[in-house]
Write an enzyme that holds these catalytic residues in place. Structure first.
Site, PDB file in Angstrom:
ATOM      1  N   ASP A   1      71.066 -14.755  22.989  1.00 20.01           N
ATOM      2  CA  ASP A   1      70.348 -16.029  22.953  1.00 20.01           C
ATOM      3  C   ASP A   1      69.951 -16.250  21.490  1.00 20.01           C
ATOM      4  O   ASP A   1      70.155 -15.379  20.651  1.00 20.01           O
ATOM      5  CB  ASP A   1      69.139 -16.001  23.890  1.00 20.01           C
ATOM      6  CG  ASP A   1      68.171 -14.916  23.493  1.00 20.01           C
ATOM      7  OD1 ASP A   1      67.329 -14.552  24.302  1.00 20.01           O
ATOM      8  OD2 ASP A   1      68.296 -14.426  22.350  1.00 20.01           O
TER       9      ASP A   1
ATOM     10  N   CYS B   1      71.332   4.484  47.288  1.00 19.89           N
ATOM     11  CA  CYS B   1      71.305   4.395  48.761  1.00 19.89           C
ATOM     12  C   CYS B   1      72.137   5.496  49.403  1.00 19.89           C
ATOM     13  O   CYS B   1      71.863   5.895  50.537  1.00 19.89           O
ATOM     14  CB  CYS B   1      71.781   3.023  49.205  1.00 19.89           C
ATOM     15  SG  CYS B   1      70.610   1.751  48.713  1.00 19.89           S
TER      16      CYS B   1
ATOM     17  N   HIS C   1      69.936   0.357  42.052  1.00 17.15           N
ATOM     18  CA  HIS C   1      70.082  -0.367  43.327  1.00 17.15           C
ATOM     19  C   HIS C   1      69.974  -1.878  43.137  1.00 17.15           C
ATOM     20  O   HIS C   1      70.806  -2.656  43.604  1.00 17.15           O
ATOM     21  CB  HIS C   1      69.036   0.079  44.354  1.00 17.15           C
ATOM     22  CG  HIS C   1      69.027  -0.843  45.534  1.00 17.15           C
ATOM     23  ND1 HIS C   1      70.010  -0.807  46.518  1.00 17.15           N
ATOM     24  CD2 HIS C   1      68.230  -1.887  45.842  1.00 17.15           C
ATOM     25  CE1 HIS C   1      69.794  -1.778  47.399  1.00 17.15           C
ATOM     26  NE2 HIS C   1      68.717  -2.457  46.996  1.00 17.15           N
TER      27      HIS C   1
ATOM     28  N   CYS D   1      75.386   1.916  47.020  1.00 13.85           N
ATOM     29  CA  CYS D   1      75.148   2.310  45.621  1.00 13.85           C
ATOM     30  C   CYS D   1      74.723   3.772  45.585  1.00 13.85           C
ATOM     31  O   CYS D   1      74.387   4.384  46.610  1.00 13.85           O
ATOM     32  CB  CYS D   1      74.059   1.421  45.004  1.00 13.85           C
ATOM     33  SG  CYS D   1      72.366   1.908  45.379  1.00 13.85           S
TER      34      CYS D   1
ATOM     35  N   ASP E   1      71.212 -15.499  33.733  1.00 14.48           N
ATOM     36  CA  ASP E   1      70.628 -14.257  33.215  1.00 14.48           C
ATOM     37  C   ASP E   1      69.180 -14.201  33.676  1.00 14.48           C
ATOM     38  O   ASP E   1      68.525 -15.256  33.752  1.00 14.48           O
ATOM     39  CB  ASP E   1      70.667 -14.219  31.682  1.00 14.48           C
ATOM     40  CG  ASP E   1      69.467 -14.952  31.083  1.00 14.48           C
ATOM     41  OD1 ASP E   1      69.581 -16.190  30.878  1.00 14.48           O
ATOM     42  OD2 ASP E   1      68.419 -14.298  30.871  1.00 14.48           O
TER      43      ASP E   1
ATOM     44  N   CYS F   1      73.966  -0.821  51.862  1.00 13.61           N
ATOM     45  CA  CYS F   1      74.305  -0.703  50.440  1.00 13.61           C
ATOM     46  C   CYS F   1      74.964   0.649  50.181  1.00 13.61           C
ATOM     47  O   CYS F   1      74.515   1.670  50.716  1.00 13.61           O
ATOM     48  CB  CYS F   1      73.029  -0.829  49.600  1.00 13.61           C
ATOM     49  SG  CYS F   1      73.334  -0.702  47.828  1.00 13.61           S
TER      50      CYS F   1
HETATM   51 ZN   LIG Z   1      71.604   0.518  47.038  1.00 12.79          ZN
END
Ligand SMILES: [Zn+2]
Ligand SMILES: O=c1[nH]cnc2cc3nc(NCCN4CCOCC4)[nH]c3cc12
Length: 370
Positions: A89, A307, A333, A304, A264, A302
C-alpha cells in the site's frame, strides 16, 4: 501485468492476474504482512496454505529498516523470503491511522513516526519511489483516506487533492516503471455522486487496477454496502477491482457479488491471536471455559495442520498460557479457513452458483457461536 476474466456469474467474476512473479486467481484474499511478515507464519506456510499474493505495508518498511536498506539487501522478496507477488500500500492510510502530528498540504503529507517521533514528509512521487525501491509488484498511489464521518465539502476538496496526487504518482511511476503495476484509489466518502466523480477522475489518469478506498473506516455497514453496490460496477470491468481493508467474510460476499476481485484484511490473523477462530459452525472464542475438556478438533470440517493434530482443549490451554504456539496454531487455522472460503467461492462462480453459495454461507457467518 495481465488481467483475464475467466467466468462471470452476475457481477461476480473469476479472473487471473498474471504478474512476473506469478499468477493470482481472483477473487483473491491477501494476508497482511505488516513488517514483512504475516505475523506468526513463515512464507512457506503461507504458500502451503494456498495464498498467491501478500500485502506489505510501505509505511512500516520505510520507517524500519528503510526502503534504501531493503533495496541494498536485494529488495523485499529476498529480504522477507517471499518470491510470489507482493502488493504494497502507499503508506497513506498508516500515516493517518498510526503516525502523529500529521499535516496534509497540496505537496504531500508531513508526519511524525509512531516509532521514534522523527519528522517525515511524503509526496505522491516519494510514495512511489519507496515502493519501487522495495521492489513490490503492485503499488498503490498516495491518497488521502478520508476519515468517517466527514462533511461533504471536505470530501469534495479532498477528492481534488487525491486526484492530483494520483496523477503525480502515476507520472513518476511511468518514468521509472519496470514490469510493475500501479493501482489508483477511488475516494469520495459515503457520497455516491462524489464517488462517481472520483471514478471518472482516476480512470482518466489510467491505472493497471483500481481500488475502492475510504471504506471500512467506521462508516455504517449500509453505507459501505451501498457504495460498493453502486460504485464497483462503474470501475473499469477489464481491470482488477480491489476493496482495501476488507474484510469480514460477510462483507467479502457482498463485495464479490458486485464485482470486487481483491481483498486484504488483518481480521483472520489479528483475530487468531486474540483467540477468535472461524469455523464451519460459526465463530468461536477459544478461551471460553466450555472448551476446557473438549477433546474434539477445532473444526471437524477443516483439514488444516491445527485441526488434524490438536484439540480445542489444548488450543484453549495454549491461549490461557499466552504461548507462542497458540498464535501460530490459531493463525494457521484462520488463514486456512479464509483460503478455503475463497477457493470454494471461486468454484461456486465457476459453476454459476454464487447466489446459492452466498445464501449458504451468510447463514453460517451470521452464527456467532460462543
Ligand atoms: Zn483448521
Ligand atoms: O482509503 C484507503 N487508502 C489506502 N489504504 C487504505 C487501507 C484501508 N484499510 C481499511 N480498513 C481496515 C479496517 N480494518 C478492519 C479490521 O480491523 C482493523 C482495521 N480501510 C482502508 C482504506 C484505505
Amino acid at each position: 501485468m495481465r488481467f483475464k476474466i475467466l467466468r462471470k456469474d452476475g457481477f461476480a467474476r473469476n479472473a487471473l492476474i498474471e504478474t512476473k512473479r506469478g499468477v493470482i486467481h481472483t477473487p483473491a484474499f491477501m494476508p497482511v504482512g505488516t513488517n514483512g511478515t504475516v505475523k506468526a507464519m513463515t512464507p512457506e506456510e503461507i504458500r502451503e496454505i494456498g495464498y498467491e499474493i501478500i500485502l506489505s505495508n510501505t509505511y512500516h518498511l520505510y520507517l524500519r529498516p528503510g526502503h534504501e536498506t531493503v533495496k541494498k539487501l536485494g529488495g523485499i522478496h529476498k529480504f522477507i523470503n517471499w518470491h510470489g507477488p507482493i502488493l504494497t500500500d502507499s503508506g497513506g492510510f498508516q500515516i493517518y491511522s498510526l503516525a502523529s502530528l500529521r499535516k496534509i498540504t497540496s505537496q504531500g503529507v508531513e508526519f511524525r513516526s509512531h516509532i521514534d517521533g522523527s519528522l517525515h514528509f511524503i509526496t505522491p512521487e516519494k510514495a512511489i519511489e519507496i515502493q519501487l525501491a522495495l521492489g513490490s509488484d503492485i503499488m498503490m498511489v498516495l491518497d488521502e483516506c478520508v476519515p468517517y464521518p466527514a462533511e461533504k465539502e471536505y470530501v469534495e476538496k479532498s477528492l481534488k487533492l487525491t486526484a492530483d496526487w494520483a496523477k503525480r504518482s502515476k507520472d513518476y511511476f511511468e518514468k521509472h516503471r519496470n514490469d510493475q503495476a500501479v493501482f489508483g484509489i477511488i475516494q469520495g466518502g459515503i457520497y455516491d455522486e462524489l464517488r462517481q466523480k472520483a471514478v471518472e477522475e482516476i480512470v482518466k489518469t489510467g491505472f493497471d487496477g483500481y481500488a475502492l478506498g475510504g471504506l471500512s473506516v467506521g462508516e455504517p455497514k449500509e453505507d459501505m454496502y451501498r457504495v460498493i453496490k453502486n460504485i464497483a460496477p462503474l470501475m473499469p470491468e477489464e481491470k482488477p477491482r480491489y476493496l482495501m481493508g476488507v474484510g469480514d467474510l460477510m462483507d467479502v460476499l457482498h463485495a464479490v457479488e458486485h464485482g470486487i476481485d481483491m481483498f486484504d484484511c488483518v481480521i483472520p490473523t489479528r483475530n487468531a491471536r486474540n483467540g477468535t477462530l472461524f469455523t464451519s459452525q460459526g465463530r468461536i472464542s477459544i478461551k471460553r471455559s466450555e472448551f476446557k475438556e473438549d477433546n474434539s478438533p477445532l473444526d471437524p470440517d477443516c483439514d488444516c495442520y491445527t485441526c488434524r493434530n490438536y484439540t480445542k482443549a489444548f488450543l484453549r490451554h495454549l491461549y490461557m498460557c499466552r504461548e507462542i504456539l497458540s498464535m501460530r496454531l490459531n493463525t494457521i487455522h484462520n488463514l486456512y479457513f479464509y483460503c478455503r472460503f475463497f477457493e470454494k467461492m471461486r468454484q461456486a462462480i465457476a459453476d454459476g452458483r454464487f447466489q446459492d453459495f452466498k445464501k449458504e454461507w451468510m447463514h453460517v457467518l451470521e452464527k456467532n457461536f460462543s
